[in-house]
Scaffold this motif. Structure first.
Motif, short mmCIF file in Angstrom:
data_model
loop_
_atom_site.label_atom_id
_atom_site.label_comp_id
_atom_site.label_asym_id
_atom_site.label_seq_id
_atom_site.Cartn_x
_atom_site.Cartn_y
_atom_site.Cartn_z
N ARG A 49 0.73 -1.24 0.12
CA ARG A 49 0.03 -0.09 0.20
C ARG A 49 0.64 1.29 -0.02
O ARG A 49 0.55 2.26 -0.65
CB ARG A 49 -0.94 0.21 1.19
N ILE A 50 1.93 1.15 0.69
CA ILE A 50 2.91 2.30 0.79
C ILE A 50 3.28 2.51 -0.65
O ILE A 50 3.58 3.62 -1.04
CB ILE A 50 3.90 2.21 2.07
N ASN A 51 3.68 1.47 -1.12
CA ASN A 51 4.44 1.55 -2.47
C ASN A 51 3.74 2.17 -3.62
O ASN A 51 3.86 2.95 -4.22
CB ASN A 51 5.28 0.20 -3.04
N ILE A 52 2.23 1.88 -3.34
CA ILE A 52 1.47 2.14 -4.36
C ILE A 52 1.19 3.59 -4.23
O ILE A 52 1.06 4.59 -5.03
CB ILE A 52 -0.12 1.34 -4.47
N LEU A 53 0.82 4.15 -2.93
CA LEU A 53 0.69 5.56 -2.67
C LEU A 53 1.87 6.45 -2.75
O LEU A 53 1.83 7.45 -3.56
CB LEU A 53 0.61 5.85 -0.87
N THR A 54 3.02 5.88 -2.65
CA THR A 54 4.31 6.69 -3.29
C THR A 54 4.48 6.73 -4.85
O THR A 54 4.73 7.62 -5.06
CB THR A 54 5.64 5.90 -2.84
N ALA A 55 3.88 5.63 -5.46
CA ALA A 55 4.00 5.91 -6.86
C ALA A 55 2.97 6.83 -7.20
O ALA A 55 3.20 7.38 -8.20
CB ALA A 55 3.65 4.48 -7.34
N ILE A 56 1.60 7.10 -6.73
CA ILE A 56 0.83 7.90 -7.02
C ILE A 56 1.39 9.32 -6.63
O ILE A 56 1.28 10.24 -7.76
CB ILE A 56 -0.66 7.38 -6.41
N GLN A 57 1.93 9.33 -5.57
CA GLN A 57 2.48 10.71 -5.05
C GLN A 57 3.78 11.14 -6.24
O GLN A 57 3.63 12.50 -6.69
CB GLN A 57 2.94 10.70 -3.81
N LEU A 58 4.49 10.27 -6.81
CA LEU A 58 5.68 10.62 -7.71
C LEU A 58 5.12 10.90 -8.99
O LEU A 58 5.43 11.73 -9.59
CB LEU A 58 6.71 9.64 -7.47
N THR A 59 3.91 10.20 -9.22
CA THR A 59 3.40 10.49 -10.68
C THR A 59 2.76 11.76 -10.54
O THR A 59 3.13 12.62 -11.34
CB THR A 59 2.45 9.41 -10.90
N LEU A 60 2.15 12.18 -9.68
CA LEU A 60 1.60 13.49 -9.41
C LEU A 60 2.60 14.63 -9.27
O LEU A 60 2.35 15.78 -9.92
CB LEU A 60 0.42 13.62 -8.18
N LEU A 61 3.54 14.40 -8.75
CA LEU A 61 4.85 15.29 -8.49
C LEU A 61 5.49 15.40 -9.74
O LEU A 61 5.74 16.76 -10.40
CB LEU A 61 5.78 14.77 -7.39
N SER A 62 5.60 14.47 -10.63
CA SER A 62 6.19 14.46 -11.78
C SER A 62 5.34 15.34 -12.88
O SER A 62 5.82 15.75 -13.81
CB SER A 62 6.62 13.07 -12.51
N LEU A 63 4.12 15.40 -12.84
CA LEU A 63 3.14 15.99 -13.49
C LEU A 63 2.82 17.47 -13.34
O LEU A 63 2.16 18.25 -13.94
CB LEU A 63 1.84 15.23 -13.84
N LEU A 64 3.32 17.94 -12.22
CA LEU A 64 2.99 19.29 -11.67
C LEU A 64 3.47 20.10 -12.49
O LEU A 64 2.75 21.18 -12.82
CB LEU A 64 3.54 19.48 -10.32
N LEU A 65 4.76 20.19 -13.06
CA LEU A 65 5.33 20.95 -14.04
C LEU A 65 4.64 21.15 -15.23
O LEU A 65 4.29 22.41 -15.84
CB LEU A 65 7.00 20.71 -14.18
N PRO A 66 4.40 20.03 -15.95
CA PRO A 66 3.67 20.03 -17.23
C PRO A 66 2.13 20.83 -17.16
O PRO A 66 1.78 21.53 -17.95
CB PRO A 66 3.56 18.67 -17.94
N PHE A 67 1.52 20.27 -16.00
CA PHE A 67 0.09 20.88 -15.58
C PHE A 67 0.29 22.35 -15.38
O PHE A 67 -0.51 23.16 -15.81
CB PHE A 67 -0.44 20.32 -14.64
N ALA A 68 1.44 22.85 -14.62
CA ALA A 68 1.71 24.35 -14.59
C ALA A 68 1.59 24.96 -15.82
O ALA A 68 1.12 25.92 -16.18
CB ALA A 68 2.98 24.60 -13.80
N PHE A 69 2.50 24.45 -17.01
CA PHE A 69 2.51 25.33 -18.31
C PHE A 69 1.18 25.27 -18.79
O PHE A 69 0.93 26.07 -19.50
CB PHE A 69 3.72 24.52 -18.82
N LEU A 70 0.42 24.21 -18.66
CA LEU A 70 -0.84 24.07 -19.34
C LEU A 70 -1.39 25.10 -18.77
O LEU A 70 -2.34 25.65 -19.48
CB LEU A 70 -1.29 22.83 -18.93
N VAL A 71 -1.71 25.33 -17.36
CA VAL A 71 -2.58 26.30 -16.79
C VAL A 71 -2.12 27.70 -17.18
O VAL A 71 -3.03 28.21 -17.50
CB VAL A 71 -2.36 26.17 -15.12
#
Length: 185
Positions: A49-71
């Motif tokens: 569960r912790i590994n899945i949560l970490t994977a979700i958090q890191l995916t979200l963290l990796s997508l923040l910069l492209p989403f910021a440019f998009l916004v």
């Protein structure tokens, strides 16, 4: 041994395992002894569960910069909504850097780099909202990369020092080339 003592020992072993006081193999072995082989399977489920949560958090963290440019560049949201969205992204990346600061892994470095880049993007965007003066924008950029250098010295990250030095050189080169271009007109 009484059930209460066994529960106390099992809690201690979980503490040791969580804080890396003993290798995981030893902790699993001790848990298997004290729980008659039942405690190891429960711990692995929690770890997944912790590994899945970490994977979700890191995916979200990796997508923040492209989403910021998009916004910023590809939506027609009001400026206040764009700034608040950027602030939310910066806050999340800062929070993730605080969460992973004890582990000092690739997750920590990813969150630090994302935080600094989002902070640069947000400060540039806010400065362009208030003024169209190029000198102020260049000043904001140079302040950001200089702060990267001092931040990298404080937390001792070598690649951030190198990037900040290249950033300072790039901004100074940009200012000089822009000044030469303005003088040649």
């Amino acid at each position: 041994m009484s059930d209460r003592r066994i529960a106390t020992v099992v809690e201690e072993i979980h503490y040791w395992k969580e804080h890396n006081l003993l290798p995981d193999v030893y902790c699993d072995f001790l848990l298997a002894i004290y729980t008659n082989g039942e405690g190891v399977g429960e711990e692995n489920t929690g770890k997944n569960r912790i590994n899945i949560l970490t994977a979700i958090q890191l995916t979200l963290l990796s997508l923040l910069l492209p989403f910021a440019f998009l916004v910023i560049y590809f939506t027609e949201f009001p400026a206040s909504l764009q700034v608040s969205t950027l602030f939310l992204f910066v806050t999340y990346s800062y929070w993730m850097s605080r969460v992973y600061s004890q582990k000092l892994t690739i997750y920590y470095h990813l969150s630090i780099v994302t935080f600094l880049l989002l902070l640069l993007l947000m400060s540039i965007y806010i400065s362009t909202l208030f003024t169209a003066n190029q000198w102020f924008l260049q000043f904001v950029m140079i302040i950001n990369v200089i702060s990267w250098y001092f931040f990298s010295r404080r937390i001792d990250i070598k690649y951030l020092k190198i990037v900040s030095i290249f950033g300072i050189a790039f901004v100074i080169l940009y200012i000089v080339l822009q000044k030469i271009h303005i003088l040649s007109l």
